[in-house]
Design an enzyme around this catalytic site. Structure first.
Site, PDB file in Angstrom:
ATOM      1  N   HIS A  37     -12.952   1.657 -26.635  1.00 25.01           N
ATOM      2  CA  HIS A  37     -12.503   1.375 -28.004  1.00 25.01           C
ATOM      3  C   HIS A  37     -13.720   1.295 -28.934  1.00 25.01           C
ATOM      4  O   HIS A  37     -13.708   1.827 -30.047  1.00 25.01           O
ATOM      5  CB  HIS A  37     -11.758   0.035 -28.062  1.00 25.01           C
ATOM      6  N   GLU A  76     -11.743  -1.415 -23.069  1.00 21.97           N
ATOM      7  CA  GLU A  76     -12.275  -2.088 -24.256  1.00 21.97           C
ATOM      8  C   GLU A  76     -13.612  -1.482 -24.684  1.00 21.97           C
ATOM      9  O   GLU A  76     -13.886  -1.325 -25.879  1.00 21.97           O
ATOM     10  CB  GLU A  76     -12.429  -3.582 -23.991  1.00 21.97           C
TER      11      GLU A  76
END
Length: 267
Positions: A130, A127
């Protein structure tokens, strides 16, 4: 139709000016303002916290410990560039998310599937990357450019009436499966690669990423074929991670020798 050529030239110039390079060297389109997306991420995160039950105590401390260790392994510029925050939400689905600006959420259901700190680091590292790779900007930009292209095509071809609408619907579906979803799969694969190296740099065992996806696969449930999914298949992800494991393990050993030995007690 003389206006079409100037419009196409203008769009091409805009596209070329907005082309940047991803952390893995891939060419990408970034039309949106990062500052504006970061602000939208902050607003969405605040709203999400108001609407969903949060969990504090030991689950929050555990997730925060893992996230802090990962962020500390980032280069100083990346570490300071975002307002890194992570929260635990009461939700049985094994999921996590990241928003522009460094705002992240982890569901309690994921803590059941990620069975130790290393497996959780595989998800949180994914994450974090990202955000660093600006995938949200690329996703928004691709959708904007695709809609613009379909609109120009519709006007240029004079697609009107029921037949025209049917054709444009087919073109729209082709764009969804041919452009937008593959872009998302590339984002996921890129975040898998970058997240694997980040967790290793932070001192988490990268081999846990493989165990995590075995756990995910064991959850079962019907899945669409890879070409109809915005995420790679579990088998494809495992294969790609395994191909990069030698480099990840070398980075892991260097991190451990440098004293990076995270110890985040699981609740």
């Amino acid at each position: 139709m003389r206006w079409i050529t100037p419009l196409a030239v203008g769009a091409l110039c805009l596209t070329l000016a907005a082309c940047t390079t991803s952390p893995t060297g891939r060419q990408r389109l970034t039309l949106a303002s990062d500052a504006q997306l970061d602000q939208m991420g902050a607003q969405a995160f605040q709203q999400y916290q108001q609407e969903r039950p949060m969990v504090g105590g030991s689950p929050q401390r555990y997730v925060q410990c893992v996230a802090d260790a990962l962020v500390r392994a980032l280069p100083p510029q990346q570490r300071q560039a975002e307002n890194w925050q992570i929260r635990v939400f009461r939700d049985d689905s094994a999921n996590a998310f990241a928003l522009p600006g460094g705002y992240m959420g982890v569901n309690t259901g994921l803590l059941e599937v990620a069975r130790n700190q290393d497996q959780l680091a595989a998800v949180v590292g994914h994450e974090i990357t990202h955000v660093l790779a600006r995938h949200a900007n690329e996703r928004v930009s691709t959708q904007t450019a695709t809609q613009l292209g379909l609109s120009v095509l519709s006007s240029a071809a004079g697609l009107e009436g029921a037949g025209g609408q049917q054709l444009m619907g087919a073109l729209g579906m082709g764009a969804q499966y041919g452009i937008l979803m593959p872009f998302s799969r590339r984002h996921e694969s890129e975040a898998d690669e970058l997240g694997l190296f980040l967790m290793a740099d932070a001192g988490f065992d990268p081999r846990a990423s493989l165990a995590l996806w075995e756990n995910m696969s064991a959850q079962g449930g019907a899945r669409p074929p890879a070409w109809l999914s915005s995420h790679p298949s579990h088998g494809q992800r495992t294969q790609d991670l395994q191909a990069r494991m030698d480099e990840a393990l070398a980075r892991y050993e260097r991190a451990r020798q440098a004293g990076r030995t995270p110890d985040c007690p699981r609740p």
